[in-house]
Design a protein around this motif. Structure first.
Motif, PDB file in Angstrom:
ATOM      1  N   GLU A 173       1.083  -1.054  -0.110  1.00 45.17           N
ATOM      2  CA  GLU A 173       0.004  -0.248   0.282  1.00 45.17           C
ATOM      3  C   GLU A 173       0.915   1.209  -0.472  1.00 45.17           C
ATOM      4  O   GLU A 173       2.148   1.341   0.693  1.00 45.17           O
ATOM      5  CB  GLU A 173      -0.628   0.278   1.190  1.00 45.17           C
ATOM      6  CG  GLU A 173      -1.778   1.449   0.975  1.00 45.17           C
ATOM      7  CD  GLU A 173      -2.900   0.924   2.685  1.00 45.17           C
ATOM      8  OE1 GLU A 173      -3.622  -0.386   2.449  1.00 45.17           O
ATOM      9  OE2 GLU A 173      -2.469   1.430   3.605  1.00 45.17           O
ATOM     10  N   VAL A 174       0.301   1.783  -1.191  1.00 39.06           N
ATOM     11  CA  VAL A 174       1.344   3.192  -0.908  1.00 39.06           C
ATOM     12  C   VAL A 174      -0.038   4.351  -0.392  1.00 39.06           C
ATOM     13  O   VAL A 174      -0.816   5.001  -0.648  1.00 39.06           O
ATOM     14  CB  VAL A 174       1.361   4.211  -2.150  1.00 39.06           C
ATOM     15  CG1 VAL A 174       2.109   5.587  -2.032  1.00 39.06           C
ATOM     16  CG2 VAL A 174       2.189   3.031  -3.068  1.00 39.06           C
ATOM     17  N   LEU A 175       0.354   4.701   1.429  1.00 39.33           N
ATOM     18  CA  LEU A 175      -0.357   5.333   2.000  1.00 39.33           C
ATOM     19  C   LEU A 175      -0.081   7.119   2.279  1.00 39.33           C
ATOM     20  O   LEU A 175       1.048   7.018   2.655  1.00 39.33           O
ATOM     21  CB  LEU A 175      -0.847   4.819   3.533  1.00 39.33           C
ATOM     22  CG  LEU A 175      -1.501   5.495   4.825  1.00 39.33           C
ATOM     23  CD1 LEU A 175      -2.482   5.524   4.131  1.00 39.33           C
ATOM     24  CD2 LEU A 175      -0.899   4.847   5.959  1.00 39.33           C
ATOM     25  N   GLY A 176      -1.049   8.148   1.632  1.00 43.68           N
ATOM     26  CA  GLY A 176      -0.588   9.199   2.285  1.00 43.68           C
ATOM     27  C   GLY A 176      -0.785   9.893   3.299  1.00 43.68           C
ATOM     28  O   GLY A 176      -2.312   9.385   3.932  1.00 43.68           O
ATOM     29  N   ILE A 177       0.600  10.451   4.455  1.00 47.59           N
ATOM     30  CA  ILE A 177      -0.792  10.808   5.581  1.00 47.59           C
ATOM     31  C   ILE A 177      -0.519  12.655   5.150  1.00 47.59           C
ATOM     32  O   ILE A 177       0.386  13.542   4.669  1.00 47.59           O
ATOM     33  CB  ILE A 177       0.261  11.040   6.234  1.00 47.59           C
ATOM     34  CG1 ILE A 177       0.649   9.120   6.634  1.00 47.59           C
ATOM     35  CG2 ILE A 177       0.016  11.564   7.669  1.00 47.59           C
ATOM     36  CD1 ILE A 177       1.291   9.070   7.410  1.00 47.59           C
ATOM     37  N   ILE A 178      -1.901  13.717   5.285  1.00 47.19           N
ATOM     38  CA  ILE A 178      -1.488  14.682   5.190  1.00 47.19           C
ATOM     39  C   ILE A 178      -2.564  15.811   6.292  1.00 47.19           C
ATOM     40  O   ILE A 178      -3.426  15.076   6.773  1.00 47.19           O
ATOM     41  CB  ILE A 178      -2.645  15.450   3.772  1.00 47.19           C
ATOM     42  CG1 ILE A 178      -3.624  13.965   4.336  1.00 47.19           C
ATOM     43  CG2 ILE A 178      -2.324  14.469   2.303  1.00 47.19           C
ATOM     44  CD1 ILE A 178      -5.438  14.101   3.093  1.00 47.19           C
ATOM     45  N   GLY A 179      -2.417  16.905   6.048  1.00 42.34           N
ATOM     46  CA  GLY A 179      -2.707  17.669   7.255  1.00 42.34           C
ATOM     47  C   GLY A 179      -2.423  19.117   7.163  1.00 42.34           C
ATOM     48  O   GLY A 179      -1.268  19.284   6.558  1.00 42.34           O
ATOM     49  N   LYS A 180      -2.949  19.990   8.183  1.00 43.72           N
ATOM     50  CA  LYS A 180      -2.205  20.971   7.930  1.00 43.72           C
ATOM     51  C   LYS A 180      -0.433  21.228   9.136  1.00 43.72           C
ATOM     52  O   LYS A 180      -0.470  19.973   9.594  1.00 43.72           O
ATOM     53  CB  LYS A 180      -3.091  22.092   8.835  1.00 43.72           C
ATOM     54  CG  LYS A 180      -4.187  22.543   8.550  1.00 43.72           C
ATOM     55  CD  LYS A 180      -5.053  23.738   9.095  1.00 43.72           C
ATOM     56  CE  LYS A 180      -6.169  23.696   8.016  1.00 43.72           C
ATOM     57  NZ  LYS A 180      -7.603  24.839   8.588  1.00 43.72           N
ATOM     58  N   ASN A 181      -0.061  22.030   8.835  1.00 46.21           N
ATOM     59  CA  ASN A 181       1.487  22.760   9.829  1.00 46.21           C
ATOM     60  C   ASN A 181       0.629  22.386  11.307  1.00 46.21           C
ATOM     61  O   ASN A 181       0.262  22.793  11.296  1.00 46.21           O
ATOM     62  CB  ASN A 181       1.720  23.707   9.177  1.00 46.21           C
ATOM     63  CG  ASN A 181       2.735  23.576   7.928  1.00 46.21           C
ATOM     64  OD1 ASN A 181       2.579  22.564   7.687  1.00 46.21           O
ATOM     65  ND2 ASN A 181       2.585  25.211   7.504  1.00 46.21           N
ATOM     66  N   GLY A 182       1.429  21.167  11.588  1.00 45.05           N
ATOM     67  CA  GLY A 182       0.851  20.982  13.139  1.00 45.05           C
ATOM     68  C   GLY A 182       0.284  20.203  13.113  1.00 45.05           C
ATOM     69  O   GLY A 182      -0.719  19.832  14.453  1.00 45.05           O
ATOM     70  N   ALA A 183      -0.079  19.029  12.245  1.00 44.90           N
ATOM     71  CA  ALA A 183      -1.100  18.390  12.507  1.00 44.90           C
ATOM     72  C   ALA A 183      -0.721  17.287  13.496  1.00 44.90           C
ATOM     73  O   ALA A 183      -1.074  16.286  13.740  1.00 44.90           O
ATOM     74  CB  ALA A 183      -2.222  17.599  10.864  1.00 44.90           C
ATOM     75  N   GLY A 184       0.809  17.091  13.034  1.00 46.18           N
ATOM     76  CA  GLY A 184       1.515  15.149  13.771  1.00 46.18           C
ATOM     77  C   GLY A 184       1.911  14.985  13.100  1.00 46.18           C
ATOM     78  O   GLY A 184       2.418  13.480  12.866  1.00 46.18           O
ATOM     79  N   LYS A 185       2.218  15.386  11.593  1.00 44.81           N
ATOM     80  CA  LYS A 185       2.470  14.214  10.757  1.00 44.81           C
ATOM     81  C   LYS A 185       3.482  13.804  10.965  1.00 44.81           C
ATOM     82  O   LYS A 185       3.846  12.587  10.754  1.00 44.81           O
ATOM     83  CB  LYS A 185       2.033  14.828   9.049  1.00 44.81           C
ATOM     84  CG  LYS A 185       0.500  15.140   8.338  1.00 44.81           C
ATOM     85  CD  LYS A 185       0.687  15.911   7.527  1.00 44.81           C
ATOM     86  CE  LYS A 185       1.550  16.886   6.971  1.00 44.81           C
ATOM     87  NZ  LYS A 185       1.407  18.694   8.716  1.00 44.81           N
ATOM     88  N   SER A 186       4.490  14.804  11.054  1.00 44.08           N
ATOM     89  CA  SER A 186       6.124  14.398  11.264  1.00 44.08           C
ATOM     90  C   SER A 186       6.282  13.525  12.600  1.00 44.08           C
ATOM     91  O   SER A 186       7.074  12.842  12.359  1.00 44.08           O
ATOM     92  CB  SER A 186       6.817  15.567  10.828  1.00 44.08           C
ATOM     93  OG  SER A 186       6.865  15.972   9.586  1.00 44.08           O
TER      94      SER A 186
END
Length: 422
Positions: A75-88
């Motif tokens: 699976e190729v899973l994208g992780i999106i959200g605004k800056n500060g959403a917790g992605k990194s």
């Protein structure tokens, strides 16, 4: 049957603001005392959601809270959200760069991560030596690395500098080599942050193609964070949306992006900017208003209707050849057009520039506005976040032709008018 290769169970991450570490010695001793008594960490009950734009009296913040999802093999899973959403933060936990405050990550196989420029590289070692170092970290033998090293070097495009210390590489060269190492040394899970944006267009195209190959052709798993919705949509079959450290949804990439963009667009007609930190700039933006030609504020513009954007800005000292630009993109950050004012010599003071157009010729939908202030090649200010306009499908009756294509018009039809107001 699902072939789950990665599973996140109740992942939370708490940080203490303003200090290095989790808190004071008193807090650490209190945690330890609760732990040996078999009781819950007392500091898990305090702290607030990770909203970077608001003030708080709490010394603790939740970068992530109760994150649960599964990733299947290939699976190729994208992780999106605004800056500060917790992605990194989530990627760092998945890569075992940092540990979660609560919860557990379960994986099958090796994980290779590319989280920021130069991650895992030793600046004093050559590119070739760093390939072997990274391969060893991933659990590869010297023989396995040697069998791949020619492909890695060729893909990176750094042949001429491969025996030069990495500290002399540009950020783009470092990313090229780091991505090549991560992709060609065959980890079961490849974790990539926004770092690919550092590379040039040619390398980004190669990198995206390689990620598609390793997921579809080789059956390996990719987790990818990006703010570029066009790339996410092209590359990822499924995506996860995070907001202020909380899990919002997982599903088909098209559905997740559509929901994210709908929630993100504010539909304001006027945007005011805090200028407390701008006093050292040569010029800065105070306010942006979306209007009709009579000066009335509007947040929705019918196709074919006249419209205007008024930008109020301050010049802090006498300046020559100042240029104001109004750019437009779609919500996937694909550029549509830019209008520039003529260079002007301006005295210190406050000014208004109005960009006007006789009829709006974009398809219905939402668009982003970008404001730029420059002097020659020097960029003084660049505002490119959360300035939106909406185009409705209620066609305004005019005899003039309307260009009906999704990317908008090619020619620049906007006019500008500049005046000093203070």
């Amino acid at each position: 049957m699902k072939d789950v290769i990665l599973k996140a169970e109740n992942i939370s991450k708490q940080y203490r603001l303003g200090l290095v570490g989790t808190g004071t010695i008193t807090h650490d001793l209190n945690r330890w005392w609760h732990k040996i008594r078999g009781k819950e960490d007392p500091y898990l009950k305090i702290g607030e959601a990770n909203d970077r734009s608001t003030k708080s009296d709490s010394a603790y913040v939740w970068a992530l809270q109760d994150i649960n999802f599964e990733v299947e093999k290939g699976e190729v899973l994208g992780i999106i959200g605004k800056n500060g959403a917790g992605k990194s933060t989530l990627l760092k936990i998945l890569s075992k760069v940092t540990s979660p405050t609560t919860g557990e990550i379960k994986t099958k196989g090796r994980i290779a991560s590319l989280l920021e420029v130069g991650t895992g590289f030793h600046s004093e070692m050559t590119g070739r030596e760093n390939i072997y170092l990274n391969g060893a970290i991933l659990g590869m033998t010297k023989k396995e690395i040697s069998s791949k090293i020619d492909e890695i070097i060729e893909f990176s495009g750094c042949q001429r500098y491969i025996d030069t210390p990495v500290k002399r590489y540009s950020s783009g060269m470092t990313v090229r080599l780091a991505f090549a190492v991560a992709a060609f040394l065959e980890p079961e899970i490849l974790v990539i942050d926004e770092v690919l944006a550092v590379g040039d267009a040619e390398f980004q195209k190669k990198a995206i193609g390689k990620m598609q190959d390793i997921s579809k052709g080789e059956g390996r798993t990719v987790l990818f964070v990006s703010h570029n919705m066009a790339v996410i949509q092209k590359l990822c079959n499924k995506s996860v949306l995070l907001d202020k450290g909380k899990f919002v949804m997982k599903g088909k990439t098209e559905d997740v992006i559509e929901y994210y963009l709908q929630q993100s667009v504010l539909n304001n007609s006027e945007y005011t900017f805090d200028n407390q930190l701008n006093s050292d700039k040569l010029a800065y933006t105070n306010k942006i208003s979306i209007q009709d030609l009579e000066g009335n504020l509007i947040n929705e513009i019918p196709i074919g209707k006249p419209w205007a954007v008024k930008v109020t800005f301050t010049v802090t000292e006498k300046v020559k050849n100042l240029v104001i630009g109004l750019g437009m993109t779609d919500l996937y950050d694909v550029a549509i057009r830019t209008t520039w004012s003529l260079p002007k010599d301006l005295e210190k003071g406050k000014y208004e520039i109005t960009f006007t157009e006789e009829y709006l010729s974009f398809n219905q939908g939402q668009y982003k506005l970008i404001i730029g202030i420059s002097r020659g090649a020097q960029v003084i200010e660049y505002l490119d976040n959360e300035i939106f306009m909406t185009v409705s499908d209620a066609i305004y009756q005019q005899e003039k032709s309307i260009v009906n294509n999704k990317s908008g018009i090619i020619s620049n039809q906007m006019k500008t008018h500049l005046k000093k107001i203070n």
